[in-house]
Design an enzyme around this catalytic site. Structure first.
Site, PDB file in Angstrom:
ATOM      1  N   GLY A  19     -14.516 -19.299   1.715  1.00  0.00           N
ATOM      2  CA  GLY A  19     -15.905 -19.835   1.237  1.00  0.00           C
ATOM      3  C   GLY A  19     -15.607 -21.133   0.586  1.00  0.00           C
ATOM      4  O   GLY A  19     -16.872 -22.173   0.876  1.00  0.00           O
ATOM      5  N   ASP A  20     -15.512 -20.972  -0.148  1.00  0.00           N
ATOM      6  CA  ASP A  20     -14.957 -23.170  -0.559  1.00  0.00           C
ATOM      7  C   ASP A  20     -14.128 -24.103   0.592  1.00  0.00           C
ATOM      8  O   ASP A  20     -15.180 -24.728  -0.052  1.00  0.00           O
ATOM      9  CB  ASP A  20     -13.980 -22.551  -2.530  1.00  0.00           C
ATOM     10  CG  ASP A  20     -15.181 -21.661  -3.420  1.00  0.00           C
ATOM     11  OD1 ASP A  20     -15.979 -21.678  -3.730  1.00  0.00           O
ATOM     12  OD2 ASP A  20     -13.572 -21.037  -3.833  1.00  0.00           O
ATOM     13  N   GLY A  39     -18.815 -13.882   5.560  1.00  0.00           N
ATOM     14  CA  GLY A  39     -17.707 -12.707   5.909  1.00  0.00           C
ATOM     15  C   GLY A  39     -17.490 -13.063   7.192  1.00  0.00           C
ATOM     16  O   GLY A  39     -17.485 -13.515   8.149  1.00  0.00           O
ATOM     17  N   ALA A  40     -16.694 -11.666   8.135  1.00  0.00           N
ATOM     18  CA  ALA A  40     -16.717 -11.920   9.730  1.00  0.00           C
ATOM     19  C   ALA A  40     -17.821 -12.270  10.208  1.00  0.00           C
ATOM     20  O   ALA A  40     -17.153 -11.965  11.441  1.00  0.00           O
ATOM     21  CB  ALA A  40     -15.605 -10.252   9.513  1.00  0.00           C
ATOM     22  N   GLY A  48     -19.759 -14.859  10.131  1.00  0.00           N
ATOM     23  CA  GLY A  48     -20.072 -15.750  10.625  1.00  0.00           C
ATOM     24  C   GLY A  48     -20.513 -16.387   9.327  1.00  0.00           C
ATOM     25  O   GLY A  48     -20.819 -15.760   8.304  1.00  0.00           O
TER      26      GLY A  48
END
Length: 315
Positions: free
Chosen positions: A251-252, A222-223, A225
């Site tokens: 994420g894709d 996520g935020a 890294g």
């Protein structure tokens, strides 16, 4: 060429809203309709990067026909597997502060004949593929071992395979040694059966997935890294993002960037981070083009900050 497999695709409608107040009339400030599903998003990101992709997915009903039309309009080759059921439709509500609420429908149930047709379509389309990216949840009718069978068939054909799924389907597939698995923090915590509070916890969890069979682990935190763990070591990547507009499909986009950049090593991790950071600055599930990337904002290091607490601990 990157072949994607999306067993449970969707038609995704995203509304941008100032805030989400239960029981109230919420007026959207923006709206998008996109073909959805993790593998579909990877194909869209690969196409946006200027590379060839083929999307294999079961499609049925009016929503399935619209998914195919939307992909065709974006210049994406589709290898559809006709099914009797109706492709699901999902809704995402994106608030201005970056909070995202998703409502995902369960999707159709595939028959035994449709299951085999899906595998055969992947086999036929995989000739000449550099990678097969198998992504997302399994629809009703596909056993948790289905991805494992697909990984085994891909390796028998000499094709590298990347897997982005979770739960029993991920654990079963690890036995067949997928070349890359891409869990997020929550999926990583679920796979090892314990919470993750630090970057070091995520590294240890990734190493456990490698012990179970994964050749490399690309973990989205996520935020905080992204993390890459493989035979050569561990790397940690971060990027500066001034404002988050929507994290749908980020994420894709990261997985697409990783595979387009070769799918191995710190250079591929840097590409994954750049693509993910660009995706969160765009509306809905829009995939970034090369013009949207800011490689100068990306930092990748082999000095993994194992003691750093995760801003979003995974439970």
């Amino acid at each position: 060429m990157i072949l994607t497999v999306t067993p449970n695709p969707s038609l995704d409608r995203t509304y941008e809203v100032p805030s989400l107040d239960r029981g109230e009339v919420v007026r959207a400030t923006g709206e998008r309709v996109d073909p959805g599903g993790k593998g579909v998003n990877v194909s869209r990101a690969v196409t946006a990067a200027g590379r060839r992709t083929v999307a294999v997915l079961p499609l049925g009903g009016p929503s399935g026909a619209l998914v195919s039309e939307l992909l065709d309009a974006q210049g994406i080759e589709v290898a559809p597997v006709p099914i009797a059921g109706v492709t699901r439709a999902n809704i995402a509500l994106a608030e201005t502060d970056g909070v995202l609420t998703k409502i995902n429908a369960p999707g159709p149930e595939l028959t035994a004949a449709e299951r085999e047709s899906l595998l055969e379509t992947v086999r036929g389309q995989s000739r000449g593929a550099d990678w097969i990216a198998c992504c997302g949840s399994l629809p009703r009718g596909l056993a948790p071992s289905w991805y494992a069978e697909l990984v085994a068939r891909a390796h028998a054909a000499g094709v590298r395979i990347a897997l982005d799924t979770s739960g029993p389907a991920l654990l079963r597939a690890l036995r067949e040694r997928p070349d890359v698995v891409k869990p997020n923090a929550e999926e990583l915590a679920e796979a090892v059966g314990r919470p993750l509070a630090t970057v070091g916890d995520a590294v240890k969890a990734a190493e456990e997935l490698r012990e179970l069979g994964a050749r490399s682990v690309l973990a989205s935190l996520g935020a905080d890294g992204q993390l890459l763990v493989d035979d050569a070591g561990s790397w940690f990547g971060t990027a500066r993002v001034d404002a988050v507009r929507s994290n749908v499909g980020a994420g894709d986009a990261s997985l697409a960037g990783f595979l387009v950049a070769g799918g191995t090593g710190p250079e591929a991790l840097a590409a994954a981070v750049a693509h993910g950071a660009a995706a969160v600055r765009l509306p809905g599930s829009v995939m970034p083009t090369p013009a949207d990337l800011e490689p100068g904002a990306v930092t990748v290091t082999a000095q993994v900050p194992t003691d750093r607490a995760l801003k979003e601990p995974a439970t």
